[in-house]
Design a protein around this motif. Structure first.
Motif, PDB file in Angstrom:
ATOM      1  N   MET A 163       0.780  -1.321  -0.220  1.00  0.00           N
ATOM      2  CA  MET A 163       0.036  -0.108   0.054  1.00  0.00           C
ATOM      3  C   MET A 163       0.946   1.408   0.158  1.00  0.00           C
ATOM      4  SD  MET A 163      -2.955   0.904   2.733  1.00  0.00           S
ATOM      5  CE  MET A 163      -4.480   1.245   1.811  1.00  0.00           C
ATOM      6  N   MET A 164       0.491   2.152  -0.823  1.00  0.00           N
ATOM      7  CA  MET A 164       1.228   3.430  -1.193  1.00  0.00           C
ATOM      8  C   MET A 164       0.884   4.454   0.216  1.00  0.00           C
ATOM      9  SD  MET A 164       1.943   5.710  -4.203  1.00  0.00           S
ATOM     10  CE  MET A 164       3.409   6.364  -4.434  1.00  0.00           C
ATOM     11  N   ASP A 165       1.972   4.903   0.804  1.00  0.00           N
ATOM     12  CA  ASP A 165       1.935   6.029   1.891  1.00  0.00           C
ATOM     13  C   ASP A 165       1.472   7.295   1.259  1.00  0.00           C
ATOM     14  OD1 ASP A 165       2.365   6.655   4.500  1.00  0.00           O
ATOM     15  OD2 ASP A 165       4.469   6.863   4.152  1.00  0.00           O
ATOM     16  N   ARG A 166       0.661   7.853   2.070  1.00  0.00           N
ATOM     17  CA  ARG A 166       0.053   9.343   1.675  1.00  0.00           C
ATOM     18  C   ARG A 166       1.104  10.410   1.646  1.00  0.00           C
ATOM     19  NH1 ARG A 166      -2.813  13.809   3.972  1.00  0.00           N
ATOM     20  NH2 ARG A 166      -3.916  14.975   2.337  1.00  0.00           N
ATOM     21  N   LEU A 167       1.297  10.926   0.580  1.00  0.00           N
ATOM     22  CA  LEU A 167       2.364  12.070   0.628  1.00  0.00           C
ATOM     23  C   LEU A 167       1.786  13.402   0.794  1.00  0.00           C
ATOM     24  CD1 LEU A 167       4.124  11.021  -2.820  1.00  0.00           C
ATOM     25  CD2 LEU A 167       4.961  10.306  -0.541  1.00  0.00           C
ATOM     26  N   LEU A 168       2.354  14.173   1.739  1.00  0.00           N
ATOM     27  CA  LEU A 168       2.196  15.287   2.431  1.00  0.00           C
ATOM     28  C   LEU A 168       2.990  16.571   1.612  1.00  0.00           C
ATOM     29  CD1 LEU A 168       1.905  14.435   6.067  1.00  0.00           C
ATOM     30  CD2 LEU A 168      -0.059  14.163   4.460  1.00  0.00           C
ATOM     31  N   THR A 169       2.142  17.627   1.730  1.00  0.00           N
ATOM     32  CA  THR A 169       2.931  18.732   1.294  1.00  0.00           C
ATOM     33  C   THR A 169       3.591  19.265   2.513  1.00  0.00           C
ATOM     34  OG1 THR A 169       1.179  20.163   1.972  1.00  0.00           O
ATOM     35  CG2 THR A 169       1.273  19.454  -0.279  1.00  0.00           C
ATOM     36  N   VAL A 170       4.433  20.249   2.187  1.00  0.00           N
ATOM     37  CA  VAL A 170       5.155  20.930   3.567  1.00  0.00           C
ATOM     38  C   VAL A 170       4.372  21.369   4.431  1.00  0.00           C
ATOM     39  CG1 VAL A 170       6.996  22.484   4.270  1.00  0.00           C
ATOM     40  CG2 VAL A 170       7.657  20.984   2.182  1.00  0.00           C
ATOM     41  N   ASP A 171       3.464  22.157   4.072  1.00  0.00           N
ATOM     42  CA  ASP A 171       2.498  22.780   4.646  1.00  0.00           C
ATOM     43  C   ASP A 171       1.398  21.804   5.408  1.00  0.00           C
ATOM     44  OD1 ASP A 171       3.259  25.447   4.168  1.00  0.00           O
ATOM     45  OD2 ASP A 171       1.818  25.541   2.188  1.00  0.00           O
ATOM     46  N   GLU A 172       1.124  20.803   4.743  1.00  0.00           N
ATOM     47  CA  GLU A 172       0.207  19.612   5.359  1.00  0.00           C
ATOM     48  C   GLU A 172       1.132  19.075   6.710  1.00  0.00           C
ATOM     49  OE1 GLU A 172      -2.624  18.169   2.034  1.00  0.00           O
ATOM     50  OE2 GLU A 172      -0.432  17.404   1.910  1.00  0.00           O
ATOM     51  N   ALA A 173       2.227  18.864   6.381  1.00  0.00           N
ATOM     52  CA  ALA A 173       3.189  18.180   7.336  1.00  0.00           C
ATOM     53  C   ALA A 173       3.367  19.120   8.511  1.00  0.00           C
ATOM     54  CB  ALA A 173       4.623  18.015   6.760  1.00  0.00           C
ATOM     55  N   ALA A 174       3.571  20.179   8.219  1.00  0.00           N
ATOM     56  CA  ALA A 174       3.556  21.389   9.432  1.00  0.00           C
ATOM     57  C   ALA A 174       2.280  21.510  10.183  1.00  0.00           C
ATOM     58  CB  ALA A 174       4.013  22.835   8.661  1.00  0.00           C
ATOM     59  N   GLU A 175       1.392  21.518   9.538  1.00  0.00           N
ATOM     60  CA  GLU A 175      -0.155  21.363  10.111  1.00  0.00           C
ATOM     61  C   GLU A 175      -0.087  20.185  11.021  1.00  0.00           C
ATOM     62  OE1 GLU A 175      -4.715  21.306   9.212  1.00  0.00           O
ATOM     63  OE2 GLU A 175      -3.394  22.419   7.749  1.00  0.00           O
ATOM     64  N   GLN A 176       0.413  19.075  10.726  1.00  0.00           N
ATOM     65  CA  GLN A 176       0.173  17.954  11.480  1.00  0.00           C
ATOM     66  C   GLN A 176       1.175  18.242  12.741  1.00  0.00           C
ATOM     67  OE1 GLN A 176       0.292  14.184   9.818  1.00  0.00           O
ATOM     68  NE2 GLN A 176      -1.492  14.513   8.474  1.00  0.00           N
ATOM     69  N   LEU A 177       2.359  18.442  12.495  1.00  0.00           N
ATOM     70  CA  LEU A 177       3.283  18.775  13.595  1.00  0.00           C
ATOM     71  C   LEU A 177       2.977  19.968  14.497  1.00  0.00           C
ATOM     72  CD1 LEU A 177       6.658  18.213  11.643  1.00  0.00           C
ATOM     73  CD2 LEU A 177       5.476  16.647  13.339  1.00  0.00           C
ATOM     74  N   GLY A 178       2.077  20.847  14.267  1.00  0.00           N
ATOM     75  CA  GLY A 178       1.701  22.083  14.844  1.00  0.00           C
ATOM     76  C   GLY A 178       2.787  23.026  14.908  1.00  0.00           C
ATOM     77  N   THR A 179       3.574  23.138  13.782  1.00  0.00           N
ATOM     78  CA  THR A 179       4.377  23.967  13.604  1.00  0.00           C
ATOM     79  C   THR A 179       4.193  24.913  12.335  1.00  0.00           C
ATOM     80  OG1 THR A 179       5.995  22.750  12.068  1.00  0.00           O
ATOM     81  CG2 THR A 179       6.129  22.408  14.754  1.00  0.00           C
ATOM     82  N   THR A 180       5.158  25.764  12.037  1.00  0.00           N
ATOM     83  CA  THR A 180       5.138  26.593  10.929  1.00  0.00           C
ATOM     84  C   THR A 180       5.775  25.686   9.866  1.00  0.00           C
ATOM     85  OG1 THR A 180       7.403  27.662  10.972  1.00  0.00           O
ATOM     86  CG2 THR A 180       5.440  28.793  11.866  1.00  0.00           C
ATOM     87  N   SER A 181       5.740  25.881   8.426  1.00  0.00           N
ATOM     88  CA  SER A 181       6.229  25.177   7.368  1.00  0.00           C
ATOM     89  C   SER A 181       7.917  25.340   7.345  1.00  0.00           C
ATOM     90  CB  SER A 181       5.670  25.750   6.067  1.00  0.00           C
ATOM     91  OG  SER A 181       5.971  27.072   5.709  1.00  0.00           O
ATOM     92  N   ARG A 182       8.346  26.422   8.224  1.00  0.00           N
ATOM     93  CA  ARG A 182       9.930  26.626   8.251  1.00  0.00           C
ATOM     94  C   ARG A 182      10.613  25.424   8.714  1.00  0.00           C
ATOM     95  NH1 ARG A 182      12.609  31.688  10.833  1.00  0.00           N
ATOM     96  NH2 ARG A 182      14.881  31.109  10.182  1.00  0.00           N
TER      97      ARG A 182
END
Length: 61
Positions: free
Chosen positions: A1-20
């Motif tokens: 099964m293929m893993d979902r690929l997140l944008t940098v902004d989506e990853a930042a949102e999940q981590l609760g951080t800025t995209s930086r």
């Protein structure tokens, strides 16, 4: 099964951080990422691994 690929902004949102923050992780090669043409994507499992590596368990008395 293929893993979902997140944008940098989506990853930042999940981590609760800025995209930086995820951009820095990518630049320092501290997280797995995928290049799709000129775009950069982070597999959802890479975020889980990052969180697991950084998790500190409480001491048992």
């Amino acid at each position: 099964m293929m893993d979902r690929l997140l944008t940098v902004d989506e990853a930042a949102e999940q981590l609760g951080t800025t995209s930086r923050f995820p951009r820095r992780l990518i630049a320092e090669r501290r997280i797995r990422f995928v290049r799709v043409g000129r775009h950069v994507r982070i597999p959802a499992s890479a975020l889980s691994e990052l969180i697991e590596r950084g998790t500190v368990e409480p001491r048992r008395s």
